[in-house]
Write a protein that holds these residues in place. Structure first.
Motif, PDB file in Angstrom:
ATOM      1  N   GLY A  56     -63.434  20.504 -43.853  1.00  0.00           N
ATOM      2  CA  GLY A  56     -61.781  20.686 -43.197  1.00  0.00           C
ATOM      3  C   GLY A  56     -61.006  19.540 -43.355  1.00  0.00           C
ATOM      4  O   GLY A  56     -59.894  19.869 -43.199  1.00  0.00           O
ATOM      5  N   PRO A  57     -61.599  18.344 -43.782  1.00  0.00           N
ATOM      6  CA  PRO A  57     -59.994  17.842 -43.921  1.00  0.00           C
ATOM      7  C   PRO A  57     -59.347  17.751 -45.849  1.00  0.00           C
ATOM      8  O   PRO A  57     -57.913  17.770 -45.313  1.00  0.00           O
ATOM      9  N   LEU A  58     -59.845  19.092 -46.065  1.00  0.00           N
ATOM     10  CA  LEU A  58     -59.074  20.008 -47.427  1.00  0.00           C
ATOM     11  C   LEU A  58     -57.837  20.648 -45.891  1.00  0.00           C
ATOM     12  O   LEU A  58     -55.722  20.113 -46.988  1.00  0.00           O
ATOM     13  N   VAL A  59     -57.662  21.512 -45.279  1.00  0.00           N
ATOM     14  CA  VAL A  59     -57.293  21.624 -44.861  1.00  0.00           C
ATOM     15  C   VAL A  59     -56.883  21.966 -42.988  1.00  0.00           C
ATOM     16  O   VAL A  59     -55.703  22.319 -43.177  1.00  0.00           O
ATOM     17  N   PRO A 202     -53.436  18.525 -46.623  1.00  0.00           N
ATOM     18  CA  PRO A 202     -52.655  18.530 -47.465  1.00  0.00           C
ATOM     19  C   PRO A 202     -52.659  19.575 -48.228  1.00  0.00           C
ATOM     20  O   PRO A 202     -52.011  19.739 -48.828  1.00  0.00           O
ATOM     21  N   TYR A 203     -53.909  20.874 -47.663  1.00  0.00           N
ATOM     22  CA  TYR A 203     -54.393  21.802 -48.921  1.00  0.00           C
ATOM     23  C   TYR A 203     -53.709  22.871 -47.929  1.00  0.00           C
ATOM     24  O   TYR A 203     -54.450  23.364 -46.823  1.00  0.00           O
ATOM     25  N   LYS A 204     -53.317  24.205 -48.404  1.00  0.00           N
ATOM     26  CA  LYS A 204     -53.661  25.206 -47.794  1.00  0.00           C
ATOM     27  C   LYS A 204     -54.187  26.816 -48.601  1.00  0.00           C
ATOM     28  O   LYS A 204     -54.444  25.959 -49.794  1.00  0.00           O
ATOM     29  N   LYS A 213     -64.992  32.273 -55.060  1.00  0.00           N
ATOM     30  CA  LYS A 213     -64.731  31.277 -54.729  1.00  0.00           C
ATOM     31  C   LYS A 213     -62.964  31.060 -54.302  1.00  0.00           C
ATOM     32  O   LYS A 213     -62.732  32.170 -53.799  1.00  0.00           O
ATOM     33  N   LEU A 214     -62.835  29.899 -53.473  1.00  0.00           N
ATOM     34  CA  LEU A 214     -61.661  29.543 -52.424  1.00  0.00           C
ATOM     35  C   LEU A 214     -60.548  28.932 -53.355  1.00  0.00           C
ATOM     36  O   LEU A 214     -60.729  28.138 -54.106  1.00  0.00           O
ATOM     37  N   THR A 215     -59.789  29.163 -53.241  1.00  0.00           N
ATOM     38  CA  THR A 215     -58.607  28.825 -54.038  1.00  0.00           C
ATOM     39  C   THR A 215     -57.033  27.625 -52.989  1.00  0.00           C
ATOM     40  O   THR A 215     -57.072  28.487 -52.113  1.00  0.00           O
ATOM     41  N   PHE A 216     -57.610  26.386 -53.307  1.00  0.00           N
ATOM     42  CA  PHE A 216     -56.586  25.554 -51.950  1.00  0.00           C
ATOM     43  C   PHE A 216     -55.308  25.546 -53.205  1.00  0.00           C
ATOM     44  O   PHE A 216     -55.250  25.212 -54.242  1.00  0.00           O
ATOM     45  N   GLU A 217     -54.329  25.503 -52.596  1.00  0.00           N
ATOM     46  CA  GLU A 217     -53.008  24.781 -52.917  1.00  0.00           C
ATOM     47  C   GLU A 217     -52.291  23.703 -52.388  1.00  0.00           C
ATOM     48  O   GLU A 217     -52.970  23.326 -51.195  1.00  0.00           O
TER      49      GLU A 217
END
Length: 541
Positions: A56-59, A202-204, A213-217
């Protein structure tokens, strides 16, 4: 957090941050992470899943974050509401949040009070499959005083309200959701948003190759500032052993050996060259559930005999080695309401035998019998957890010395934790004794595990405890406005649990967080939420 934090791959030490490709470059290269189980989605509001909460804290964004020591800190709300700062009224019935200005969703839309009001409505919407509504069920009304001030009125004082609602430290950490995208939806259960969230973190998410794979930027407009690591790749990794091998080969960057069953994994990664390994005590407490709905476990003398008759400290040291932290209650030393005076019965098979005799269970041919019936117990474990199975085997051997016949019954994790409608072992009470664990996060109240009104199918009081002493202490704790009174009620619950041997506390563990040289900013969390400050992570060439 729900018991999924003590989940399938937590028991296998496998809910880990890792990567499964070639060594990642330094500087602006991606940070490669991995999970053995792909998340079912990325919306914590409708998925009761440990991986979903962990990521969760990623997105996502929360009104309040929780730091490495489990303390709530301002996030989308500019202050942690309290009586001292005026955020909580003196009668404990009104909570006011002042929202941060200049925050934007990943799609550029502005964040304001409308999003908070919608998020409250979404949790309270009966059409949404929300895992737990604790705290939200005490809300009488929510209103926007202005675009950046939200006021919540409660039906009565509820001491755990602030940490329970839209915080990273909640038992189930729900984020704030975008009103401009979701407010018109009747239900979010199967909405496309769940696989393609637009958040405030901080990441979308920019791509999801299902099963791969999931990719976050990094979000360049994140309110704390753009993260230094520009991309994170989250890949599906076949097994914990594969993750271990990849880390040993410097093919992954960061790895977390979860608490339960982590000893073998920790021993394998601790000496990997050019890496750092940090041990962090973890709030998750392990315990043995004694099902009081099943005689003779409704007899306190029999329960106390089990507490004396199982050398749980020795067993836990054998299972978890350096990761084991002794404990006689549900509180780590230094944690809220910790009471060093609370002590469980020490291992003493002689006293255990005397208690069984007093309860009418006498040895007959090496077996305890009462009215001709042998004393038998079913010990439940999960097939995916070598730790629970090993614990049951060792406990079985010790109980046999007392004349108790204990048989291990192993089920799949999803069968153990399924709902009552799905005939789940816990919810239907088809066990006598079970090794379990609970991750409470930053919420001080644990009474929902022990109250009469939370016995299945109404909640998670799996031991089926119903004790007027605990009920009175829980009311005092939950309705307290003074933290000292709250702590007093909480300690009274713990004391009573130990006095009555309602369960056997097994202690705590340390989580091993390992990462490669050149990565900085990682601050392991007592809550196990090690991504809490992922925005501050950096890597050097």
């Amino acid at each position: 957090m729900k018991p999924q934090v003590f989940a399938l791959w937590a028991a296998l030490c496998a809910a880990m941050l890792a990567a499964s490709c070639a060594p990642a470059p330094g500087g602006d290269g991606p940070l490669r992470m991995g999970e053995v189980a792909e998340p079912p989605g990325l919306n914590p509001l409708v998925f009761d899943n440990a991986t979903v909460f962990y990521l969760g804290p990623l997105v996502h964004g929360y009104l309040l974050d929780a730091d490495g020591e489990g303390r709530l800190i301002p996030a989308l709300a500019t202050a942690v509401p309290s009586i001292a700062n005026g955020g909580v009224s003196r009668d404990g019935r009104t909570v006011t949040y002042h929202l941060r200005r200049g925050v934007h969703w990943h799609d550029g839309a502005p964040f304001d009070a409308r999003d908070v009001l919608f998020s409250f409505a979404a949790v309270r919407n009966p059409n949404n499959a929300v895992p737990d509504r604790t705290g939200f069920d005490h809300v009488a009304s929510v209103s926007a005083i202005d675009p950046y001030t939200v006021q919540v009125r409660l039906t009565q004082p509820f001491s755990p309200f602030v940490p329970s609602v839209f915080t990273m430290g909640a038992n189930d950490p729900y984020p704030i959701l975008p009103a401009h995208l979701l407010a018109r939806k009747a239900s979010l259960n199967n909405d496309p948003y769940n696989a393609a969230p637009v958040g405030l973190g901080p990441y979308k998410l920019v791509s999801w190759q299902h099963g791969a794979k999931l990719t976050f930027e990094a979000d360049a407009h994140f309110w704390r500032g753009p993260p230094a690591i520009k991309r994170i790749d989250l890949e599906s990794v076949p097994s914990a052993n594969t993750l271990q091998t990849l880390f040993q080969g410097h093919q992954i960057d960061v790895l977390v050996a979860r608490t339960t069953g982590g000893r073998v994994f920790y021993d394998a990664i601790r000496s990997v060259a050019q890496t750092h390994t940090v041990l962090k005590p973890h709030y998750e407490f392990d315990f043995v559930i004694l099902n009081q709905a099943h005689p003779p476990l409704d007899d306190v003398r029999v329960r106390r005999a089990l507490a004396y008759g199982i050398d749980h400290v020795r067993i836990m040291r054998e299972l978890n080695g350096e990761l084991f932290v002794p404990g006689d209650s549900d509180r780590l030393a230094g944690q809220f309401a910790y009471d060093p005076a609370i002590r469980q019965p020490p291992y003493d098979p002689g006293r255990a035998a005397a208690l069984l005799d007093a309860a009418g269970w006498h040895l007959d041919g090496g077996v305890r019998k009462k009215n001709g019936r042998p004393l038998t117990l079913d010990l439940v474990s999960t097939t995916e957890s070598p730790t629970t199975g090993r614990f049951d085997l060792l406990a079985q051997q010790q109980l046999a010395k007392l004349g108790i016949r204990a048989s291990e019954k192993s089920y799949g994790y999803n069968v153990v934790w399924a709902s009552a409608a799905q005939h789940g072992i816990n919810q239907t009470g088809r066990f006598d004794v079970e090794y379990s664990g609970w991750q409470p996060n930053a919420v001080a109240d644990h009474s929902y595990l022990f109250r009469c009104d939370t016995r299945p199918p109404a909640g998670d009081n799996l031991a089926r405890i119903c004790d007027p002493v605990i009920e009175a202490a829980a009311r005092r704790e939950l309705q307290a406005i003074d933290p000292a009174e709250e702590a007093s009620g909480d300690r009274a619950i713990s004391r009573r649990l130990v006095e009555q041997s309602d369960l056997i506390f097994l202690g705590f563990n340390r989580e091993a967080v390992a990462y490669r040289d050149g990565i900085t900013g990682i601050v392991p969390s007592v809550l196990g939420e090690h991504l809490w400050n992922v925005y501050a992570w950096k890597r050097t060439p």
